[in-house]
Design a protein around this motif. Sequence first.
Motif, PDB file in Angstrom:
ATOM      1  N   CYS A 134     113.569 -81.545  97.552  1.00  0.00           N
ATOM      2  CA  CYS A 134     113.171 -81.282  96.166  1.00  0.00           C
ATOM      3  C   CYS A 134     113.891 -82.206  95.197  1.00  0.00           C
ATOM      4  CB  CYS A 134     113.462 -79.829  95.806  1.00  0.00           C
ATOM      5  SG  CYS A 134     112.386 -78.675  96.677  1.00  0.00           S
ATOM      6  N   CYS A 185     110.492 -80.478 100.709  1.00  0.00           N
ATOM      7  CA  CYS A 185     109.840 -80.049  99.462  1.00  0.00           C
ATOM      8  C   CYS A 185     108.330 -79.958  99.673  1.00  0.00           C
ATOM      9  CB  CYS A 185     110.138 -81.037  98.336  1.00  0.00           C
ATOM     10  SG  CYS A 185     109.252 -80.623  96.825  1.00  0.00           S
ATOM     11  N   PRO A 186     107.772 -78.733  99.657  1.00  0.00           N
ATOM     12  CA  PRO A 186     106.321 -78.602  99.821  1.00  0.00           C
ATOM     13  C   PRO A 186     105.563 -78.841  98.519  1.00  0.00           C
ATOM     14  CG  PRO A 186     107.352 -76.431  99.784  1.00  0.00           C
ATOM     15  CD  PRO A 186     108.457 -77.425  99.568  1.00  0.00           C
ATOM     16  N   GLY A 187     106.318 -79.174  97.458  1.00  0.00           N
ATOM     17  CA  GLY A 187     105.661 -79.499  96.194  1.00  0.00           C
ATOM     18  C   GLY A 187     105.147 -80.930  96.173  1.00  0.00           C
ATOM     19  N   TRP A 207     113.470 -74.383  96.077  1.00  0.00           N
ATOM     20  CA  TRP A 207     112.066 -74.381  95.625  1.00  0.00           C
ATOM     21  C   TRP A 207     111.910 -73.643  94.287  1.00  0.00           C
ATOM     22  CZ3 TRP A 207     109.062 -72.743 100.730  1.00  0.00           C
ATOM     23  CH2 TRP A 207     109.326 -73.687 101.733  1.00  0.00           C
ATOM     24  N   CYS A 234     112.597 -76.167  91.637  1.00  0.00           N
ATOM     25  CA  CYS A 234     111.983 -77.495  91.767  1.00  0.00           C
ATOM     26  C   CYS A 234     110.681 -77.525  90.949  1.00  0.00           C
ATOM     27  CB  CYS A 234     111.698 -77.775  93.244  1.00  0.00           C
ATOM     28  SG  CYS A 234     110.656 -79.206  93.501  1.00  0.00           S
ATOM     29  N   CYS A 248     107.618 -77.920  93.236  1.00  0.00           N
ATOM     30  CA  CYS A 248     107.297 -76.701  93.997  1.00  0.00           C
ATOM     31  C   CYS A 248     106.675 -75.658  93.059  1.00  0.00           C
ATOM     32  CB  CYS A 248     108.547 -76.124  94.660  1.00  0.00           C
ATOM     33  SG  CYS A 248     109.073 -77.057  96.106  1.00  0.00           S
TER      34      CYS A 248
HETATM   35 ZN    ZN Z   1     110.330 -78.888  95.808  1.00  0.00          ZN
END
Ligand code: ZN
Length: 713
Positions: free
Chosen positions: A213, A232-234, A270, A273, A276
């Motif tokens: 992130c 980071c899945p964002g 997250w 972030c 995210c």
């Molecule tokens: Zn993130």
Amino acid sequence: MKLLLTLLATAVINIIPEPAQIQVHNGFLKKSRTDRVQCTIDHDAGIAPEGYTLSVTRKGVKIVASDNAGIFYAKQTLAQLVQPDGSIPCVEIKDWPRFAYRGFHVDPCRHFMPVEEVKKHIDILASYKINRMHWHLTEDQGWRIEIKKYPKLTEVAAWRTEFDGSVYGGYYTQEEIKDVVAYAAERFITIVPEIEMPGHAISAIRAYPWLSCTGEEVKTFYTWGTPDISLCPGKESTFEFLDDVIAEVVQLFPSEYIHIGGDECRKNRWEHCPLCQARIKELGLVSDEKGTAEEKLQSYAVGRMEGILAKYGRKLIGWDEILEGGLTPGATVMSWRGEKGGIKAAEDGHDVIMTPGTDGMYFDHFQGDPKVEPHTIGHYTTLEKVYAYDPVPEVLKKIGKAHHVQGVQANTWSEYIYSDSQRDYMMYPRAFALAEIAWTQPARKNWESFRKRVDAACQKLDERGVTYHIPIPEQPGNSCDNLAFTDKATLELKTTRPEKIVYTTDGSEPTAESAEYQKPLSFTESTVVKTASVTAYGKVGPVRTIHINRMAPLPVVPENEWFSGIKARRTDGKFLSIDDLQGREWREVDGMSRLRDLVTLEPYDRNLPDSTRFYAAEAECCFIVKQTGVYRFSSDSDAVYIDGKLIIDNSHEQVKRYSRYDHELVLEAGVHKAKAVFIFNVKGGWNNLRNKTDIMMLRPGDPEWHSLKAIEL
Ligand code: ZN
Ligand code: ACM
């Protein structure tokens, strides 16, 4: 005459896993004829996948199966039937597996496992009809698979700098992986690779900080546990990276399933972030009774992985946390936190592999008393406990969902496995019990019979030079290697499963012919007892040395030396053992009221930032014992001194956890002095700021340990 003897001889049948049906007939196929093996593949003979029929007569051997795996397994059974003289008893066997997935797992990330070691276990376990190897290839502490598009994964992420400055690591090249996959395939083992996301990925983030992130610089983790930083899945770039990695993984592994991890992901970053949170908003994820928005974000990330895998024609399997925030439709769940996750997934129509640590499927647990066994991660899993496990929960049978349990797996995590022989010790013979629960029909399971058959399997390990666990004699309650007495002492011994116990009292190493332990031993003089188990086939297990010391009570401390409360001091720096503390400058620490506060002089931070201040500290106090007698002391601090005498030294251990240095003294009634030394360091990956530095004391005749208390004058 010779012929008659052969006819009358009884066959020794030691097959693991126990076949579904077996009839033993009179007579043997002579050694000279054992090459007469006729194998047939017959798709119409009603034989289950991987199953077989095996017929041994005086004329030869006939094997029928519906696939090549069945032929292979029949040959494994045949090899186990061979008698010491090379003959094979006449038998009719019809056999098939209970589960399609019969797996073992290895973790080369915490401690590396050379290719030859991987092959060794594949070779051994294939002969017991195990057909999956779950290869845990990426972790916080090291990335182990070469990915050509991301060279830093092997140049950087595969290595970590330990507390003492040494560099540890290793990885498998793609050529090595292809070789292992082919080797396994020849033995009908499919390798299921695991690429961990979104947690347990610090090593990858070290190599490519943009995966997290914040994009901050991190170290490859050198302690066990889970860091706060996850992928980071964002960011789209995270999924592009994972897609690129999977694109190479699927070229190497033909497995239908690819394991994406999913366990123990910390999501606190997250929450802060922007990317995210933007993703959460865009997807309309909200916290509700089904989970937090961040849990749902993880579920989204797992869903993306399913999409990536589907693109390559593969299916997703993950640890049971993938249930949190909603399970991706086509996912298979590996239930490790008990059976709960597996039951929930099966109820919802998902396939499940059972691998619950609480039910014997974690081979990184202790196999006996922690006071005598080598260090492990903790918990307690005996061979019998592994054997007792039934992977199909009753509740799933009742609701007609039992078929979703595709199989069972045991995991050998390697945090506390510091050598190849230690891995062997943890895996065997427990892996034989796994093989039987995975293959054998429940009605055919029999612990007493298995216990005897295990001996034959262990002897095969001896032929290969593979280490395995043999019970170490223990005392009922807690074992202690330093016992004390004034007039007379007794020593009682037992083992975790019945084995003969032998001992010596003259300092010599016990052999199979040494005196057999029959009843508690009595002593009136100081004695060194050396004891070990002896297996039914005469192998002596690890030797345990117990010092039984006759001593006069240690006198009380003179009154002019008494003091109130705790006197503590510290010195800052990186120290490995109490030897490093000689000649140090110490400064006083005020206000410490308990020995356990030795670990509180710096804050515990799981991430061990570079700013961490390592230190050593010691605390002294006076304490009272009310009656003259034998007192036992125990502590996880680095060292303990009683009345100036060093009785516990954990500081030279490879890892400072679960002290094996409990020590008894005879103390005169009155005031005595104690000192605990604590060194904040990381040995063997264990951050010992989590240790308890109390000195625990067991009083004569008392069943409970007490924490030693300072006197207040
Ligand atoms: Zn993130
Ligand atoms: C696990 O043991 N964290 C799957």
